[in-house]
Design a protein around this motif. Structure first.
Motif, PDB file in Angstrom:
ATOM      1  N   VAL A   1      40.375  99.196  69.633  1.00 30.22           N
ATOM      2  CA  VAL A   1      41.483  99.218  70.590  1.00 30.22           C
ATOM      3  C   VAL A   1      40.960  99.076  72.014  1.00 30.22           C
ATOM      4  O   VAL A   1      41.441  98.247  72.794  1.00 30.22           O
ATOM      5  N   LEU A   2      39.943  99.871  72.368  1.00 37.33           N
ATOM      6  CA  LEU A   2      39.388  99.808  73.718  1.00 37.33           C
ATOM      7  C   LEU A   2      38.754  98.441  73.978  1.00 37.33           C
ATOM      8  O   LEU A   2      38.891  97.880  75.075  1.00 37.33           O
ATOM      9  N   ALA A   3      38.066  97.910  72.977  1.00 35.26           N
ATOM     10  CA  ALA A   3      37.459  96.586  73.135  1.00 35.26           C
ATOM     11  C   ALA A   3      38.532  95.517  73.310  1.00 35.26           C
ATOM     12  O   ALA A   3      38.390  94.601  74.127  1.00 35.26           O
ATOM     13  N   ALA A   4      39.616  95.630  72.547  1.00 36.45           N
ATOM     14  CA  ALA A   4      40.702  94.651  72.656  1.00 36.45           C
ATOM     15  C   ALA A   4      41.339  94.697  74.038  1.00 36.45           C
ATOM     16  O   ALA A   4      41.746  93.661  74.579  1.00 36.45           O
ATOM     17  N   MET A   5      41.425  95.875  74.624  1.00 37.00           N
ATOM     18  CA  MET A   5      41.980  95.996  75.972  1.00 37.00           C
ATOM     19  C   MET A   5      41.101  95.270  76.992  1.00 37.00           C
ATOM     20  O   MET A   5      41.587  94.720  77.982  1.00 37.00           O
ATOM     21  N   LEU A   6      39.788  95.243  76.752  1.00 41.47           N
ATOM     22  CA  LEU A   6      38.868  94.532  77.642  1.00 41.47           C
ATOM     23  C   LEU A   6      39.093  93.021  77.636  1.00 41.47           C
ATOM     24  O   LEU A   6      38.625  92.327  78.543  1.00 41.47           O
ATOM     25  N   ALA A   7      39.777  92.532  76.615  1.00 40.19           N
ATOM     26  CA  ALA A   7      40.049  91.090  76.566  1.00 40.19           C
ATOM     27  C   ALA A   7      40.904  90.634  77.743  1.00 40.19           C
ATOM     28  O   ALA A   7      40.788  89.488  78.179  1.00 40.19           O
ATOM     29  N   ALA A   8      41.749  91.525  78.278  1.00 43.09           N
ATOM     30  CA  ALA A   8      42.626  91.127  79.392  1.00 43.09           C
ATOM     31  C   ALA A   8      41.832  90.768  80.644  1.00 43.09           C
ATOM     32  O   ALA A   8      42.012  89.673  81.198  1.00 43.09           O
ATOM     33  N   PRO A   9      40.918  91.633  81.127  1.00 39.87           N
ATOM     34  CA  PRO A   9      40.139  91.225  82.304  1.00 39.87           C
ATOM     35  C   PRO A   9      39.166  90.093  82.020  1.00 39.87           C
ATOM     36  O   PRO A   9      38.865  89.291  82.911  1.00 39.87           O
ATOM     37  N   LEU A  10      38.663  89.997  80.782  1.00 42.97           N
ATOM     38  CA  LEU A  10      37.784  88.873  80.454  1.00 42.97           C
ATOM     39  C   LEU A  10      38.534  87.559  80.581  1.00 42.97           C
ATOM     40  O   LEU A  10      38.050  86.594  81.202  1.00 42.97           O
ATOM     41  N   GLU A  11      39.734  87.488  80.023  1.00 40.41           N
ATOM     42  CA  GLU A  11      40.509  86.252  80.113  1.00 40.41           C
ATOM     43  C   GLU A  11      40.893  85.950  81.562  1.00 40.41           C
ATOM     44  O   GLU A  11      40.949  84.785  81.972  1.00 40.41           O
ATOM     45  N   ARG A  12      41.129  86.989  82.358  1.00 43.69           N
ATOM     46  CA  ARG A  12      41.432  86.774  83.771  1.00 43.69           C
ATOM     47  C   ARG A  12      40.239  86.141  84.480  1.00 43.69           C
ATOM     48  O   ARG A  12      40.392  85.204  85.273  1.00 43.69           O
ATOM     49  N   LEU A  13      39.038  86.644  84.198  1.00 40.25           N
ATOM     50  CA  LEU A  13      37.832  86.084  84.808  1.00 40.25           C
ATOM     51  C   LEU A  13      37.624  84.630  84.411  1.00 40.25           C
ATOM     52  O   LEU A  13      37.237  83.797  85.236  1.00 40.25           O
ATOM     53  N   ILE A  14      37.860  84.315  83.159  1.00 38.72           N
ATOM     54  CA  ILE A  14      37.675  82.946  82.682  1.00 38.72           C
ATOM     55  C   ILE A  14      38.603  81.993  83.431  1.00 38.72           C
ATOM     56  O   ILE A  14      38.200  80.900  83.848  1.00 38.72           O
ATOM     57  N   VAL A  15      39.842  82.430  83.649  1.00 41.00           N
ATOM     58  CA  VAL A  15      40.809  81.592  84.377  1.00 41.00           C
ATOM     59  C   VAL A  15      40.419  81.478  85.846  1.00 41.00           C
ATOM     60  O   VAL A  15      40.432  80.384  86.429  1.00 41.00           O
ATOM     61  N   GLU A  16      40.052  82.606  86.469  1.00 39.28           N
ATOM     62  CA  GLU A  16      39.721  82.596  87.895  1.00 39.28           C
ATOM     63  C   GLU A  16      38.515  81.717  88.193  1.00 39.28           C
ATOM     64  O   GLU A  16      38.498  80.971  89.176  1.00 39.28           O
TER      65      GLU A  16
ATOM     66  N   PRO B   1      48.287 101.624  81.195  1.00 36.89           N
ATOM     67  CA  PRO B   1      48.568 101.216  82.582  1.00 36.89           C
ATOM     68  C   PRO B   1      47.773  99.971  82.979  1.00 36.89           C
ATOM     69  O   PRO B   1      46.818 100.029  83.755  1.00 36.89           O
ATOM     70  N   TRP B   2      48.171  98.825  82.455  1.00 37.35           N
ATOM     71  CA  TRP B   2      47.450  97.582  82.713  1.00 37.35           C
ATOM     72  C   TRP B   2      47.350  97.306  84.218  1.00 37.35           C
ATOM     73  O   TRP B   2      48.293  97.553  84.969  1.00 37.35           O
ATOM     74  N   ILE B   3      46.215  96.762  84.632  1.00 34.30           N
ATOM     75  CA  ILE B   3      46.067  96.271  86.001  1.00 34.30           C
ATOM     76  C   ILE B   3      46.457  94.791  85.982  1.00 34.30           C
ATOM     77  O   ILE B   3      45.702  93.942  85.507  1.00 34.30           O
ATOM     78  N   LEU B   4      47.642  94.502  86.500  1.00 39.14           N
ATOM     79  CA  LEU B   4      48.177  93.144  86.449  1.00 39.14           C
ATOM     80  C   LEU B   4      48.106  92.434  87.798  1.00 39.14           C
ATOM     81  O   LEU B   4      48.065  91.206  87.849  1.00 39.14           O
ATOM     82  N   ALA B   5      48.111  93.200  88.884  1.00 34.47           N
ATOM     83  CA  ALA B   5      48.044  92.621  90.225  1.00 34.47           C
ATOM     84  C   ALA B   5      46.698  92.961  90.853  1.00 34.47           C
ATOM     85  O   ALA B   5      46.242  94.106  90.787  1.00 34.47           O
ATOM     86  N   ILE B   6      46.044  91.982  91.439  1.00 36.91           N
ATOM     87  CA  ILE B   6      44.725  92.161  92.040  1.00 36.91           C
ATOM     88  C   ILE B   6      44.870  92.347  93.546  1.00 36.91           C
ATOM     89  O   ILE B   6      45.372  91.460  94.247  1.00 36.91           O
TER      90      ILE B   6
ATOM     91  N   CYS C   1      38.944  94.826  85.768  1.00 36.88           N
ATOM     92  CA  CYS C   1      39.137  95.977  84.886  1.00 36.88           C
ATOM     93  C   CYS C   1      40.465  95.858  84.142  1.00 36.88           C
ATOM     94  O   CYS C   1      41.404  95.229  84.635  1.00 36.88           O
ATOM     95  N   ALA C   2      40.523  96.502  82.989  1.00 39.99           N
ATOM     96  CA  ALA C   2      41.715  96.385  82.150  1.00 39.99           C
ATOM     97  C   ALA C   2      42.834  97.312  82.603  1.00 39.99           C
ATOM     98  O   ALA C   2      43.987  96.888  82.722  1.00 39.99           O
ATOM     99  N   VAL C   3      42.507  98.588  82.844  1.00 35.93           N
ATOM    100  CA  VAL C   3      43.557  99.587  83.079  1.00 35.93           C
ATOM    101  C   VAL C   3      43.172 100.510  84.229  1.00 35.93           C
ATOM    102  O   VAL C   3      42.006 100.596  84.622  1.00 35.93           O
TER     103      VAL C   3
ATOM    104  N   TRP D   1      36.457  98.603  81.336  1.00 41.16           N
ATOM    105  CA  TRP D   1      37.674  99.056  80.652  1.00 41.16           C
ATOM    106  C   TRP D   1      38.654  99.697  81.625  1.00 41.16           C
ATOM    107  O   TRP D   1      39.842  99.415  81.582  1.00 41.16           O
ATOM    108  N   ALA D   2      38.173 100.559  82.528  1.00 40.58           N
ATOM    109  CA  ALA D   2      39.072 101.285  83.417  1.00 40.58           C
ATOM    110  C   ALA D   2      38.572 101.290  84.847  1.00 40.58           C
ATOM    111  O   ALA D   2      37.374 101.287  85.095  1.00 40.58           O
ATOM    112  N   ARG D   3      39.530 101.318  85.788  1.00 40.92           N
ATOM    113  CA  ARG D   3      39.218 101.400  87.223  1.00 40.92           C
ATOM    114  C   ARG D   3      39.762 102.714  87.748  1.00 40.92           C
ATOM    115  O   ARG D   3      40.953 102.971  87.692  1.00 40.92           O
ATOM    116  N   SER D   4      38.843 103.585  88.212  1.00 38.33           N
ATOM    117  CA  SER D   4      39.269 104.898  88.706  1.00 38.33           C
ATOM    118  C   SER D   4      39.833 104.784  90.112  1.00 38.33           C
ATOM    119  O   SER D   4      39.701 103.741  90.771  1.00 38.33           O
TER     120      SER D   4
END
Length: 255
Positions: free
Chosen positions: A114-129, A56-61, A88-90, A252-255
């Motif tokens: 796998v879990l570390a690779a999922m963290l790449a999504a929020p990291l790349e988002r931060l780099i862009v932001e 369940p990717w977090i795609l919208a902030i 957060c990733a998911v 990794w995850a946002r509750s």
């Protein structure tokens, strides 16, 4: 690879075991992943279609501070914030809880990349932001008792993988000064009380400095964001030791 070998692999893809469910699957390009780096993309491409579609990717902030997909009452209530922002990733769904529990408590270390690779999504988002590269990566530490019990710090392991993929130096900068019960069982008020003074920056944190005395961008890694109190308390300890640090969190995850 010769042209004949490439053609053979194209026509006869090899079967691999999905690192989550361990069913044999044909690997396929991970076209729909919200990640650009080929390293973590290759890891996630090994998931079977069912496991990949369950993420369940977090795609919208919705909250610009914690990155939740909806408005966040915890961020609105927090009067003093020491972490610049977190992403957060998911979403922490029941299925994601199971994935994390299998890794942390049931010896399923095959899930670590796998879990570390999922963290790449929020990291790349931060780099862009932020449009500012990160200078260092650190991890939220475990207590000595918890480390002895589990045998590893999941945040540290994921942080070191991100460090290798994105070529951002990893540094251990924090320590827990006392042991606490698991935060997942506690109320928001109890978390805030128990976390006060829980972390200290290691002595070398004070010595971090750029030649021009510019701010140092630090990425702090943890597994689950619930109220944000842990990451905020870590950032407080780090910035109290070295005010030059600008701290962001990737979880990794946002509750």
């Amino acid at each position: 690879m010769s042209a004949l070998e490439w053609l053979h692999r194209l026509l006869h893809p090899q079967l691999e075991a999905c690192p989550r469910c361990e069913r044999e699957v044909r690997t396929a390009p991970a076209a729909a992943l919200p990640i650009r780096h080929p390293g973590p993309r290759a890891v996630l491409s090994r998931l079977c279609g069912d496991c990949r579609s369950a993420v369940p990717w977090i795609l919208a902030i919705g909250c610009p501070v914690c990155g939740r997909s909806a408005r966040c009452q915890d961020c609105l209530r927090r009067r003093v914030r020491h972490v610049e922002r977190s992403r957060c990733a998911v979403r922490y769904t029941e299925e994601m809880k199971e994935w994390l529990a299998q890794y942390k408590y049931s010896g399923a270390e095959r899930l670590e990349p796998v879990l570390a690779a999922m963290l790449a999504a929020p990291l790349e988002r931060l780099i862009v932001e932020r449009a500012v590269p990160f200078d260092l990566i650190a991890a939220v530490p475990l207590s000595a008792e918890r480390l002895d019990e589990r045998g590893f710090n999941q945040a540290e392991r994921m942080a070191t993988r991100l460090s290798r993929w994105y070529r951002i130096p990893y540094r251990p900068l924090l320590q827990r000064v006392r042991h606490t019960e698991k935060m997942s069982f506690k109320s928001r008020r109890s978390r805030l009380t128990d976390l006060r003074g829980l972390f200290e920056a290691l002595p070398e944190t004070r010595e971090l400095r750029k030649p021009d005395d510019a701010p140092i961008s630090l990425l702090l890694v943890d597994d689950v964001y619930t109220t944000g109190s842990t990451i905020n308390e870590c950032a407080f300890a780090l910035r109290r030791s070295n005010p030059r640090l600008d701290v962001c969190g990737v979880l990794w995850a946002r509750s």
